[in-house]
Design a protein around this motif. Sequence first.
Motif, short mmCIF file in Angstrom:
data_model
loop_
_atom_site.label_atom_id
_atom_site.label_comp_id
_atom_site.label_asym_id
_atom_site.label_seq_id
_atom_site.Cartn_x
_atom_site.Cartn_y
_atom_site.Cartn_z
N UNK A 181 0.87 -1.12 -0.06
CA UNK A 181 -0.06 -0.02 0.05
C UNK A 181 1.13 1.13 -0.13
N UNK A 182 1.87 1.12 0.79
CA UNK A 182 2.97 2.23 0.74
C UNK A 182 2.32 3.47 1.23
N UNK A 183 1.77 3.50 2.52
CA UNK A 183 1.14 4.84 3.01
C UNK A 183 1.98 6.04 3.19
N UNK A 184 1.43 7.18 3.06
CA UNK A 184 1.99 8.32 3.57
C UNK A 184 1.84 8.63 4.96
N UNK A 185 0.69 8.35 5.50
CA UNK A 185 0.40 8.48 6.75
C UNK A 185 0.03 7.25 7.54
N UNK A 186 0.71 6.91 8.80
CA UNK A 186 0.14 5.76 9.44
C UNK A 186 -0.31 6.19 10.73
N UNK A 187 -1.71 5.41 10.91
CA UNK A 187 -2.21 5.68 12.45
C UNK A 187 -2.28 4.40 13.15
N UNK A 188 -1.45 4.54 14.31
CA UNK A 188 -1.45 3.17 15.04
C UNK A 188 -1.10 3.26 16.57
N UNK B 284 9.10 1.37 2.05
CA UNK B 284 8.44 2.98 2.03
C UNK B 284 8.83 3.58 3.37
N UNK B 285 8.75 4.81 3.14
CA UNK B 285 8.90 5.62 4.37
C UNK B 285 7.83 6.57 4.47
N UNK B 286 6.73 6.57 5.46
CA UNK B 286 5.45 7.47 5.54
C UNK B 286 6.09 8.72 6.18
N UNK B 287 5.24 9.90 5.47
CA UNK B 287 5.83 11.37 5.90
C UNK B 287 5.33 11.46 7.46
N UNK B 288 4.12 10.95 7.99
CA UNK B 288 3.83 11.05 9.45
C UNK B 288 3.38 9.88 9.89
N UNK B 289 3.38 9.60 11.30
CA UNK B 289 2.98 8.65 12.19
C UNK B 289 1.97 9.27 13.37
N UNK B 290 0.90 8.70 13.10
CA UNK B 290 -0.08 9.22 14.32
C UNK B 290 0.00 8.27 15.17
N UNK B 291 -0.03 8.62 16.46
CA UNK B 291 0.03 7.58 17.45
C UNK B 291 -1.19 7.95 18.50
N UNK B 292 -1.69 6.81 19.23
CA UNK B 292 -2.63 7.11 20.14
C UNK B 292 -2.94 5.62 20.97
#
Length: 466
Positions: free
Chosen positions: A212-219, A238-246
Amino acid sequence: MIAVFDPLRLGAVALDVVAAGRATAGALAARQQVRLTRLLDVAVRGSPLYRERLKGKALGDLALGALPKVSKNELMARFDDWVTDPQLKLAELRTFVADPQRIGDSYLDKYLIWESSGTSNQPGVFVQDAQAMAVYDALEALRRSTPRALQRWFDPLLMAERIAFVGATSGHFASFVSMQRMRQLNPWMAQNVRCFSILDSMSALVDKLNAFAPTVIATYPTFAAVLADAACSGALHFLPKEVWTGGETLSVAVRRRVEQALGCSVRNSYGASEFMSIGWECSFGRMHANTDWVILEPVDERGLPMPADQPSYSTLLTNLANHVQPLIRYDLGDQITVHHERCECGSSLPVIEVQGRRDDPLVMAGSNGRPVTLLPLALTTVLEDEAGVFDFHLRQRDDHTLVLRLQMHGPQAASVVTRCRAVLQDFAAAQGVAPIRVIAELGQVVPKGRSGKAQRVVARQIPKRH
């Protein structure tokens, strides 16, 4: 199927969220009071439970601290009296959330339903209408900080991004339901937003994300750390631009490792099933509470207010956005610290530190001789969804052994242990772990973490060399 969405309400809330972001502390307090008075009025008129609790009280002059706190177990026990819409019945909602095919669907064509995990002994069922969702949408869209502000200005809905959510996808959980709703609201986003199950093996997850090669990962932070390891080993293509964590506590060490290994920014947030967007991280890396829409009361063991700059024993939450299912001085169970100093970013919204879930990843012996990491959220999901157990403590003894502690005892406990052992062994085998033993400890108290919530998954302690 009708999506739970009100564009006019969203527009009005968005304008207010922008204005409140730079409002004075006094203006924020005024917003709180107006919204609290409105919430109390709705609760008295629509909720039999709160009508009893607030009978004879003058709502306009009522101090929030004069009301008793409430717990999840107490409210769920009187669910049909708690909600303000008599069409909402707990038995029917339980049937709805038991159907995985309906995740993200609207209920009665006007409600979004999600369930919480069982970290307080009993899973909760939470109902959101378009009014509440407009608040969450506005807070998420306008207060989630990003270093690419100019790009976000031209692309506020993330249309140019490929977003991957990696988390619990086996139930009606808030994050997963919200992702499914996002895909329903915008057909274009249906192609650019994909959800991946945390229960998949790590190798399978990495393969799917590579494709999928996401640009943003939420995890979760624990999975973000696994991705960092995969990047360092060359398995991540791949390397995402942002990682959202919670969903878990993000440590300084994990943040640094993820940012360095993936070469991206990490944006952390704080939310719960009871209020999806409690806190956001500003450009200075400090967590702000959205106190224009949620009231947080740090309290000690006796339920008394804690002073600023000291960690609480628990936190009472009042949701000012949800009038369908009033949450007023609800015992959230989280430990937070509210700081009195204003942040350098200029916002008057208070800075908080959150002591959230601190379950550990477990590194077990793999069937191929290599270590395999079992993520804590995956383990708790397996025990909750497949074994039906919520109050437990899972401790790693060694590379091949887990110790499961349950407070129950007697004949029923034996069958529960058999079920738990089977699902844990099956899950571990599917992850590529060598055969494991699961030892039961029955009739013992489940230990609590510093936050007051149970620390349910604990890795083995390796003695330090002196």
